[in-house]
Write an enzyme that holds these catalytic residues in place. Structure first.
Site, PDB file in Angstrom:
ATOM      1  N   ASP A  19     -25.736  -1.901  -2.110  1.00  0.00           N
ATOM      2  CA  ASP A  19     -26.911  -1.513  -2.336  1.00  0.00           C
ATOM      3  C   ASP A  19     -27.182  -0.130  -1.975  1.00  0.00           C
ATOM      4  O   ASP A  19     -27.797   0.814  -2.453  1.00  0.00           O
ATOM      5  CB  ASP A  19     -27.773  -2.053  -1.191  1.00  0.00           C
ATOM      6  CG  ASP A  19     -28.495  -3.514  -1.820  1.00  0.00           C
ATOM      7  OD1 ASP A  19     -27.930  -3.739  -3.236  1.00  0.00           O
ATOM      8  OD2 ASP A  19     -28.899  -4.497  -1.422  1.00  0.00           O
ATOM      9  N   TYR A  23       0.594  -1.239   0.064  1.00  0.00           N
ATOM     10  CA  TYR A  23       0.040  -0.066  -0.029  1.00  0.00           C
ATOM     11  C   TYR A  23       0.907   1.266   0.014  1.00  0.00           C
ATOM     12  O   TYR A  23       0.289   2.367  -0.053  1.00  0.00           O
ATOM     13  CB  TYR A  23      -0.820  -0.009   1.303  1.00  0.00           C
ATOM     14  CG  TYR A  23      -1.858  -0.845   1.105  1.00  0.00           C
ATOM     15  CD1 TYR A  23      -2.852  -1.020   0.135  1.00  0.00           C
ATOM     16  CD2 TYR A  23      -1.941  -2.194   2.014  1.00  0.00           C
ATOM     17  CE1 TYR A  23      -3.928  -2.292   0.010  1.00  0.00           C
ATOM     18  CE2 TYR A  23      -2.765  -3.043   2.187  1.00  0.00           C
ATOM     19  CZ  TYR A  23      -3.759  -3.182   1.001  1.00  0.00           C
ATOM     20  OH  TYR A  23      -4.580  -4.192   1.054  1.00  0.00           O
ATOM     21  N   HIS A  58      -8.968   1.654  -5.684  1.00  0.00           N
ATOM     22  CA  HIS A  58      -8.142   0.585  -4.740  1.00  0.00           C
ATOM     23  C   HIS A  58      -6.813   1.096  -5.262  1.00  0.00           C
ATOM     24  O   HIS A  58      -6.054   1.116  -6.338  1.00  0.00           O
ATOM     25  CB  HIS A  58      -8.343  -0.707  -5.201  1.00  0.00           C
ATOM     26  CG  HIS A  58      -9.792  -1.069  -4.931  1.00  0.00           C
ATOM     27  ND1 HIS A  58     -10.310  -1.552  -3.511  1.00  0.00           N
ATOM     28  CD2 HIS A  58     -10.706  -1.525  -6.065  1.00  0.00           C
ATOM     29  CE1 HIS A  58     -11.566  -1.753  -3.835  1.00  0.00           C
ATOM     30  NE2 HIS A  58     -11.831  -1.757  -5.119  1.00  0.00           N
ATOM     31  N   ASN A  83     -13.191   3.985  -1.487  1.00  0.00           N
ATOM     32  CA  ASN A  83     -12.359   2.744  -1.342  1.00  0.00           C
ATOM     33  C   ASN A  83     -12.898   1.920  -0.450  1.00  0.00           C
ATOM     34  O   ASN A  83     -12.742   2.291   0.895  1.00  0.00           O
ATOM     35  CB  ASN A  83     -10.985   3.017  -1.316  1.00  0.00           C
ATOM     36  CG  ASN A  83      -9.805   1.820  -1.168  1.00  0.00           C
ATOM     37  OD1 ASN A  83     -10.504   0.979  -1.139  1.00  0.00           O
ATOM     38  ND2 ASN A  83      -8.795   2.145  -1.154  1.00  0.00           N
TER      39      ASN A  83
HETATM   40  C1  DQA Z   1      -7.709  -2.278  -1.062  1.00  0.00           C
HETATM   41  C2  DQA Z   1      -7.880  -3.717  -1.508  1.00  0.00           C
HETATM   42  C3  DQA Z   1      -8.733  -4.322  -0.716  1.00  0.00           C
HETATM   43  O1  DQA Z   1      -8.489  -5.793  -1.204  1.00  0.00           O
HETATM   44  C4  DQA Z   1      -7.978  -4.520   0.842  1.00  0.00           C
HETATM   45  O2  DQA Z   1      -8.901  -5.283   1.495  1.00  0.00           O
HETATM   46  C5  DQA Z   1      -8.098  -2.992   1.355  1.00  0.00           C
HETATM   47  C6  DQA Z   1      -7.401  -2.038   0.288  1.00  0.00           C
HETATM   48  C7  DQA Z   1      -6.904  -1.303  -1.972  1.00  0.00           C
HETATM   49  O3  DQA Z   1      -7.034  -0.011  -1.845  1.00  0.00           O
HETATM   50  O4  DQA Z   1      -5.881  -1.745  -2.556  1.00  0.00           O
HETATM   51  O5  DQA Z   1      -8.357  -2.750   2.549  1.00  0.00           O
HETATM   52  O6  DQA Z   1      -9.010  -1.545  -1.276  1.00  0.00           O
END
Ligand code: DQA
Length: 154
Positions: free
Chosen positions: A90, A26, A103, A77
């Site tokens: 929903d 991340y 993401h 996100n």
């Molecule tokens: C995420 C990807 C998701 O699979 C994960 O659970 C996250 C972060 C991303 O920003 O890459 O919490 O949404």
């Protein structure tokens, strides 16, 4: 359109831990850093933005509902909720605002369970794998879409 486009940016669970959370996936930017980029970009593009982060589904859903009263679009996100929250999907569908799902990581290049988004069908599009830049692209895409729709209806 003679007023600023208004966008609600919603970060889901564990995104408050960015910077220390699995940095190889991340990145090293904190959520505060990312939010500062979002706000600076909004100012540059003359977008009104409200940014929030919630770890629980209920608050995310309430924020989506509230957006109906003030926003023109939503950038979200949903974190891990992406993969199983029909309630968030929903709620997004219910408010009827254009949504872009973001993401940080490329969810299609990771574990198999991440490649399915149950929330994306309620969005106009999804940006995945471009890090924090994805939020800025999402805002630009929504702004263009909203302004086009407004000009067409004038
Ligand atoms: C995420 C990807 C998701 O699979 C994960 O659970 C996250 C972060 C991303 O920003 O890459 O919490 O949404």
């Amino acid at each position: 359109m003679n007023r600023q486009v208004r966008i609600s940016v919603i970060h889901g669970p564990s995104l408050n831990l960015l910077g220390t959370r699995e940095p190889t996936i991340y990145g090293s930017q904190s959520l505060t850093d990312i939010d500062a980029r979002i706000k600076a970009h909004a100012e540059l593009r003359h977008i009104t933005v409200r940014v929030c982060q919630h770890n629980d589904e209920g608050h995310i859903i309430e924020t989506i509902h509230e957006a109906r009263n003030w926003a023109d679009g939503i950038v979200i996100n949903p974190g891990a909720y992406t993969h199983y929250s029909y309630a968030i999907r929903d709620a997004l569908a219910a408010v009827g605002l254009p949504v872009v799902e973001v993401h940080l990581s490329n969810i299609h290049a990771r574990e198999e369970f991440r490649s399915r988004s149950v929330t994306a069908p309620a969005a106009v599009g999804q940006i995945s794998g471009l890090g924090a830049h994805g939020y800025l692209l999402a805002m630009d895409a929504l702004q263009e879409r909203i302004e086009l729709a407004t000009n067409e209806s004038d």
